[in-house]
Design an enzyme around this catalytic site. Structure first.
Site, short mmCIF file in Angstrom:
data_model
loop_
_atom_site.label_atom_id
_atom_site.label_comp_id
_atom_site.label_asym_id
_atom_site.label_seq_id
_atom_site.Cartn_x
_atom_site.Cartn_y
_atom_site.Cartn_z
N SER A 152 0.83 -1.20 0.00
CA SER A 152 0.00 0.00 0.00
C SER A 152 0.87 1.26 0.00
O SER A 152 1.68 1.43 -0.90
CB SER A 152 -0.96 -0.06 1.19
OG SER A 152 -2.03 0.80 0.97
N ASP A 191 -7.56 -4.18 -4.61
CA ASP A 191 -8.28 -4.01 -3.44
C ASP A 191 -9.27 -2.84 -3.42
O ASP A 191 -9.40 -2.32 -4.50
CB ASP A 191 -7.46 -4.09 -2.23
CG ASP A 191 -6.13 -3.49 -2.05
OD1 ASP A 191 -5.97 -3.11 -0.94
OD2 ASP A 191 -5.34 -3.43 -2.94
N HIS A 218 -7.35 -5.53 0.92
CA HIS A 218 -6.14 -4.74 1.12
C HIS A 218 -5.36 -5.15 2.37
O HIS A 218 -4.39 -4.52 2.75
CB HIS A 218 -6.56 -3.27 1.24
CG HIS A 218 -5.47 -2.29 1.01
ND1 HIS A 218 -4.81 -2.16 -0.18
CD2 HIS A 218 -4.89 -1.39 1.84
CE1 HIS A 218 -3.90 -1.22 -0.09
NE2 HIS A 218 -3.91 -0.73 1.13
N1 LIG Z 1 -8.42 3.35 7.94
C1 LIG Z 1 -8.23 2.09 8.54
C2 LIG Z 1 -7.43 1.16 7.61
C3 LIG Z 1 -5.93 1.27 7.67
C4 LIG Z 1 -5.28 0.22 6.76
O1 LIG Z 1 -5.94 -0.51 6.04
N2 LIG Z 1 -3.94 0.17 6.80
C5 LIG Z 1 -3.26 -0.84 5.99
C6 LIG Z 1 -2.35 -0.15 5.01
S1 LIG Z 1 -3.35 0.92 3.99
C7 LIG Z 1 -2.27 1.75 2.98
O2 LIG Z 1 -1.26 2.23 3.23
C8 LIG Z 1 -2.45 -1.73 6.92
O3 LIG Z 1 -1.47 -2.32 6.55
N3 LIG Z 1 -2.95 -1.83 8.16
C9 LIG Z 1 -2.25 -2.56 9.22
C10 LIG Z 1 -2.68 -3.98 9.39
O4 LIG Z 1 -2.03 -4.65 10.23
O5 LIG Z 1 -3.61 -4.48 8.70
C11 LIG Z 1 -7.64 2.18 9.92
O6 LIG Z 1 -7.30 3.30 10.33
O7 LIG Z 1 -7.54 1.16 10.61
#
Ligand SMILES: N[C@@H](CCC(=O)N[C@@H](CSC=O)C(=O)NCC(=O)O)C(=O)O
Length: 230
Positions: free
Chosen positions: A153, A175, A208
């Site tokens: 991402s 995604d 994602h």
């Molecule tokens: N807004 C939500 C979602 C945050 C999210 O999906 N983060 C992803 C990376 S998105 C793009 O850079 C991620 O890797 N999250 C960490 C995980 O361990 O899944 C929120 O604030 O939670």
């Protein structure tokens, strides 16, 4: 003041190697930072491992990839060290730094900010300059001259842009966000125009999350191991 030298703050054995977490004071970011290294198992103390930097996405710390991805299995068998930095400076208490999930804390975008207020957000310099130098100086078991780069991402974007700005440095991926923000077709178009070979693999049905990352991480580690001539 905290040491510029990294201090080990945790160590966990996994697939014969070790996940180790370090803390250090970063002159580039002006704050204390943490990062993880996964050291593959080593049969000889003189063996040096090539490094694969993993750039995580928005809201992540240096822990998400290490805890969730399972990348250590392939890294262990290929003999590649994994380097997982944090995603932004922390603890600076800049006004508004945590107001939004995609700006400020946890959202360094691997760029150098140009506005005075965000002067500490120098994640490009941290990842491309400070961290490799720090690794080279403090970890003789790493061969930082053999480096590769990947991410998810925001980190996938970071990996691509850093690679494209430093073609000599890295042997060098990603995604509901796909059609609105990630825009792989634009990347495909740009590669076609620039005559750059691209293998773009769309993976139907995956979202994602780290469930997606875990599913395909072995392919990525093997790909980077090949580029690192292992
Ligand atoms: N807004 C939500 C979602 C945050 C999210 O999906 N983060 C992803 C990376 S998105 C793009 O850079 C991620 O890797 N999250 C960490 C995980 O361990 O899944 C929120 O604030 O939670």
């Amino acid at each position: 003041m905290e040491s510029l030298k990294p201090t080990e703050i945790s160590s966990t054995k996994m697939f014969g190697g070790y996940n180790k977490r370090y803390k250090h004071s970063s002159p580039t970011l002006g704050c204390s930072m943490t990062f993880h290294i996964y050291f593959p198992p080593s049969s000889s103390p003189s063996r040096k491992f090539p490094v694969l930097y993993w750039l995580s996405g928005l809201t992540c710390t240096d822990e998400n990839f290490i805890i969730k991805s399972g990348a250590q299995r392939a890294a262990s068998s290929e003999g590649v060290a994994l380097i997982a930095p944090d995603t932004s400076p922390r603890g600076l208490n800049v006004e508004g730094e945590s107001d939004s999930w995609d700006f400020g804390v946890g959202a360094g975008f691997y760029l150098n900010a140009t506005q005075e207020k965000w002067k500490n957000w120098q994640m490009y310099d941290y990842v491309v300059k400070e961290l490799p130098a720090l690794l080279q100086e403090n970890f003789p078991q790493l061969d930082t001259s053999r480096a590769s780069l990947s991410g998810h991402s925001m980190g996938g974007h970071g990996a691509l842009t850093i690679y494209l700005k430093n073609l000599d440095k890295y042997k060098g991926d990603e995604d509901k966000f796909l059609s609105q923000q990630l825009l792989p077709h634009k990347f495909e178009e740009a590669c076609r125009k620039a005559n750059v070979p691209l293998l773009l693999r769309m993976q139907p049905g995956y979202d994602h999350s780290y469930y997606f990352v875990v599913t395909f991480i072995d392919d990525h580690i093997h790909h980077h191991a090949q580029a690192l001539n292992l």
